[in-house]
Design an enzyme around this catalytic site. Sequence first.
Site, PDB file in Angstrom:
ATOM      1  N   ASN A  28      38.991  30.987  34.795  1.00 56.26           N
ATOM      2  CA  ASN A  28      39.426  31.118  36.255  1.00 56.26           C
ATOM      3  C   ASN A  28      39.263  29.726  37.423  1.00 56.26           C
ATOM      4  OD1 ASN A  28      40.301  33.019  38.521  1.00 56.26           O
ATOM      5  ND2 ASN A  28      38.152  33.059  38.809  1.00 56.26           N
ATOM      6  N   HIS A  58      38.989  28.920  41.310  1.00 54.36           N
ATOM      7  CA  HIS A  58      38.641  29.694  42.624  1.00 54.36           C
ATOM      8  C   HIS A  58      38.380  28.709  43.763  1.00 54.36           C
ATOM      9  CE1 HIS A  58      36.403  32.485  45.189  1.00 54.36           C
ATOM     10  NE2 HIS A  58      35.485  31.446  45.423  1.00 54.36           N
TER      11      HIS A  58
HETATM   12  C1  GRF Z   1      44.489  29.900  44.443  1.00 55.89           C
HETATM   13  O1  GRF Z   1      44.057  29.298  45.653  1.00 55.89           O
HETATM   14  C2  GRF Z   1      43.441  30.167  43.531  1.00 55.89           C
HETATM   15  O2  GRF Z   1      42.277  29.303  43.520  1.00 55.89           O
HETATM   16  C3  GRF Z   1      42.944  31.532  43.694  1.00 55.89           C
HETATM   17  O3  GRF Z   1      44.324  32.195  44.182  1.00 55.89           O
HETATM   18  C4  GRF Z   1      45.221  31.282  44.781  1.00 55.89           C
HETATM   19  C5  GRF Z   1      46.325  31.300  43.991  1.00 55.89           C
HETATM   20  O4  GRF Z   1      47.359  30.315  44.434  1.00 55.89           O
HETATM   21  N1  GRF Z   1      42.228  32.151  42.631  1.00 55.89           N
HETATM   22  P1  GRF Z   1      48.904  30.381  43.499  1.00 55.89           P
HETATM   23  O5  GRF Z   1      49.284  31.619  43.017  1.00 55.89           O
HETATM   24  O6  GRF Z   1      48.215  29.477  42.126  1.00 55.89           O
HETATM   25  O7  GRF Z   1      49.722  29.267  44.023  1.00 55.89           O
END
Ligand code: GRF
Length: 219
Positions: free
Chosen positions: A112, A114
């Site tokens: 994941n 984050h």
């Molecule tokens: C990112 O900031 C990621 O860290 C979080 O959700 C967001 C997803 O952005 N878990 P994207 O859809 O990849 O542009």
Amino acid sequence: MSPPVPVSVGVLASGGGSNLQALLDAEADPDWPARIAVVVSNRADAGALERARRHGRAAVLLPRRKDQPREVHDQALVQALRAHGVQWVCLAGYMLLVTPVLLQAFPDRVLNIHPALLPAFPGLHGQAQALHHGVRVAGATVHLVDGGCDTGPIVCQGAVPVLPGDDEAALSARILRVEHRLYPMALRWAAEGRLRVEGRRVQVDLPAGEATSLWDPAP
Ligand code: GRF
């Protein structure tokens, strides 16, 4: 000798999919050890599904039915991933909590990303939490997923400065830029078999010249 077969990856995403895009773009490298076979989303309007289709990858819509336990949803999810031969799973802006059904199907093989320097600011709105606390350095973390919310063993982290006048949008954009470098790096290590879980830590058998942390000082 024929090149090694890339590891098959499933990406779970609920949103725009810019991290998915970074992983797809990384495949332009002929030696890239991973290939995204399928993208699964719980939302029909997820930009990630559109990106998958544009790149000729399977795009699976699996909405969460409120009348079903989360485990039942994850059984269907595991089926979809297995149908595409998935070996590693990447959560990239996936807004549903995953259950042991998924984690047991892919033990220590779910990553994941984050948008905070874990273990600070888990859960929703990591960037807003960072601003609220007045931290001077923020960033992103790639970790293996365990049963908790953003609690799993850390693979790598990227840091950015928090600048005077930052709002959530400005800080999020700066963090996202580092995310797009971080996630491909972590997936490559995973696909190359460089990650070893030891208790709550991950040991990375690092390629020459690489580190498990990044610093992006650009505003
Ligand atoms: C990112 O900031 C990621 O860290 C979080 O959700 C967001 C997803 O952005 N878990 P994207 O859809 O990849 O542009």
